[in-house]
Design a protein around this motif. Structure first.
Motif, PDB file in Angstrom:
ATOM      1  N   GLY A 118       0.700  -1.083  -0.102  1.00 39.16           N
ATOM      2  CA  GLY A 118      -0.166   0.190   0.277  1.00 39.16           C
ATOM      3  C   GLY A 118       0.852   1.263   0.051  1.00 39.16           C
ATOM      4  N   SER A 122       1.198   3.872  -3.572  1.00 39.42           N
ATOM      5  CA  SER A 122       0.683   5.086  -3.128  1.00 39.42           C
ATOM      6  C   SER A 122       2.073   6.070  -3.432  1.00 39.42           C
ATOM      7  CB  SER A 122       0.188   5.044  -1.758  1.00 39.42           C
ATOM      8  OG  SER A 122      -0.783   4.263  -1.582  1.00 39.42           O
ATOM      9  N   TYR A 182      -2.863   1.683   6.019  1.00 40.52           N
ATOM     10  CA  TYR A 182      -2.732   0.960   4.842  1.00 40.52           C
ATOM     11  C   TYR A 182      -3.449  -0.604   5.374  1.00 40.52           C
ATOM     12  CZ  TYR A 182       0.392   4.226   2.824  1.00 40.52           C
ATOM     13  OH  TYR A 182       0.858   5.353   2.380  1.00 40.52           O
ATOM     14  N   SER A 192      -4.298  -0.713   0.186  1.00 42.43           N
ATOM     15  CA  SER A 192      -4.086   0.641  -0.224  1.00 42.43           C
ATOM     16  C   SER A 192      -4.642   1.180   1.197  1.00 42.43           C
ATOM     17  CB  SER A 192      -5.087   0.957  -1.146  1.00 42.43           C
ATOM     18  OG  SER A 192      -4.777   2.480  -1.602  1.00 42.43           O
TER      19      SER A 192
END
Length: 406
Positions: A118, A122, A182, A192
């Motif tokens: 995650g 990101s 996350y 995510s």
């Protein structure tokens, strides 16, 4: 740096378990099953395999071209390389894990791997978004500069690249230290930010992330390219047929850029907001996987739009395929200065071309030198204008500076 962050993840297992409590089993044993059907997992795996493969090939090819051909090593192209590097890292450090999870129907690398996945995706995704905004601003600032840009000055571009990474870290580190967290996403084959937690802590982070990492870059892109198009329209009367063709070409590229940006990232942002503010169950795991896959397609689309639609890169690509030196195109570069009558105007306008884009540049006052005729078969060179004249008895004129990539 990413590996060092993995060691932090052990302190956030409780947060992951909290996120798993909202429709996802515990990740601790690495046996979390996908909520998709086997057919659904197969479709997702095929899409991710396609995205991962072509994203890897396209971005690697961009890096090879940049390293192979010295002609491509310009400051603005360095921004394109930054975008390709971030997209390449997604293809190497993100997509393979979600692809493997889809083929097996379960998340395979446990809770710590989920946090790392995650965070890394990101980070690289936001770097790519901010780099697109920085690229548009660089083109806009070049357009507004009344003198020729220094093609050897990398300072401003390097600052933009550093900004993109620092800005991304500012917004991706908070979930590791307590502002949101996350966790599992969608059907359970990706990870995510936990979009579904209804706490004030989580909602505030998601709202800020949506505004500063999606809307703000979009507004910068639209504003900068909008100004570019307006500037092109201002000089359409100088050479109507050529200007119209150039204007249509730039308009087409700008529209494609904005549409692809929206197509890749807006569905993901809307899905996140619906999951955050909507009633429970509004966004099903099956529906949430579609925006997630669309966001990953940016790794394939970005090199095509920003690099291979660029004539300079495309010529080098053809040269690489044929194992020869890149051709210079149909235009002939000339440094001669041909006397022409100055163009009288009240507006401040001018023309410059950088990396397949036309930039309007202006210098109010007497022209430093005459400008070559804007013949479509020739590639006029840049001409640096003098400072504005202090003689107020002389009428204001516009000095045109043009450079076309044939």
């Amino acid at each position: 740096m990413l590996l060092s962050n993995v060691s932090i993840c052990s302190g956030f297992n409780s947060a992951l378990h909290a996120g798993a409590g909202e429709g996802h089993p515990d990740l601790g044993g690495g046996s979390r099953r996908s909520t998709l059907t086997p057919t659904g997992n197969l479709v997702v795996a095929v899409c991710l395999g396609f995205i991962g493969t072509f994203g890897l090939v396209n971005n690697l090819l961009v890096l090879v071209l940049y390293c192979r051909y010295k002609i491509l090593r310009s400051p603005i192209n360095l921004l394109l390389i930054n975008i390709s590097v971030s997209d390449l890292l997604v293809c190497l450090l993100g997509t393979p894990f979600s692809f493997a999870a889809s083929t097996q129907g379960r998340w395979l690398i446990g809770a710590k791997g989920c946090v790392w996945y995650g965070f890394a995706n990101s980070l690289f995704g936001i770097v790519s978004l901010i780099s697109l905004a920085v690229l548009s601003y660089e083109r806009y600032s070049t357009m507004m500069t009344p003198t020729e840009a220094d093609s050897s000055n990398y300072c401003k571009v390097c600052l933009g690249i550093i900004l993109s990474w620092v800005y991304s870290l500012i917004w991706t580190l908070p979930p590791l230290i307590g502002w949101s967290h996350y966790g599992p996403e969608g059907p359970g084959t990706t990870c995510s930010v936990n979009w579904k937690a209804k706490t004030a802590n989580n909602i505030s982070y998601i709202v800020c992330l949506f505004i500063f990492c999606l809307i703000v870059p979009l507004l910068v892109i639209v504003f900068c390219y909008g100004k570019l198009l307006c500037a092109i329209k201002q000089v359409s009367g100088i050479n109507a047929s050529m200007s119209r063709k150039r204007e249509q070409r730039v308009l087409f590229m700008v529209v494609i850029m904005v549409i692809c940006y929206l197509m890749c990232w807006l569905p993901y942002g809307i899905m996140a907001l619906l999951a955050t503010f909507g009633p429970p169950g509004l966004v099903t795991p099956e529906a949430s996987i579609i925006p997630s896959v669309l966001a990953k397609t940016s790794t394939v689309i970005n090199p095509v739009i920003y690099v291979f639609m660029n004539k300079q890169f495309y010529r080098c690509f053809q040269a690489l395929l044929h194992c020869e030196a890149p051709r210079r195109g149909s235009s002939v570069k000339s440094s001669s200065k041909v006397a022409t009558k100055p163009v009288r105007a009240g507006a401040v306008t001018g023309l410059r071309h950088t990396n397949d884009f036309l930039y309007m540049v202006a210098s109010l006052g007497q022209p430093a030198a005459a400008v070559p005729q804007l013949d479509p078969t020739l590639e006029p060179t840049h001409d640096v204008t003098k400072a504005p004249s202090s003689d107020f008895n002389q009428p204001a004129v516009v000095s045109l500076v043009a450079h076309f990539d044939g």
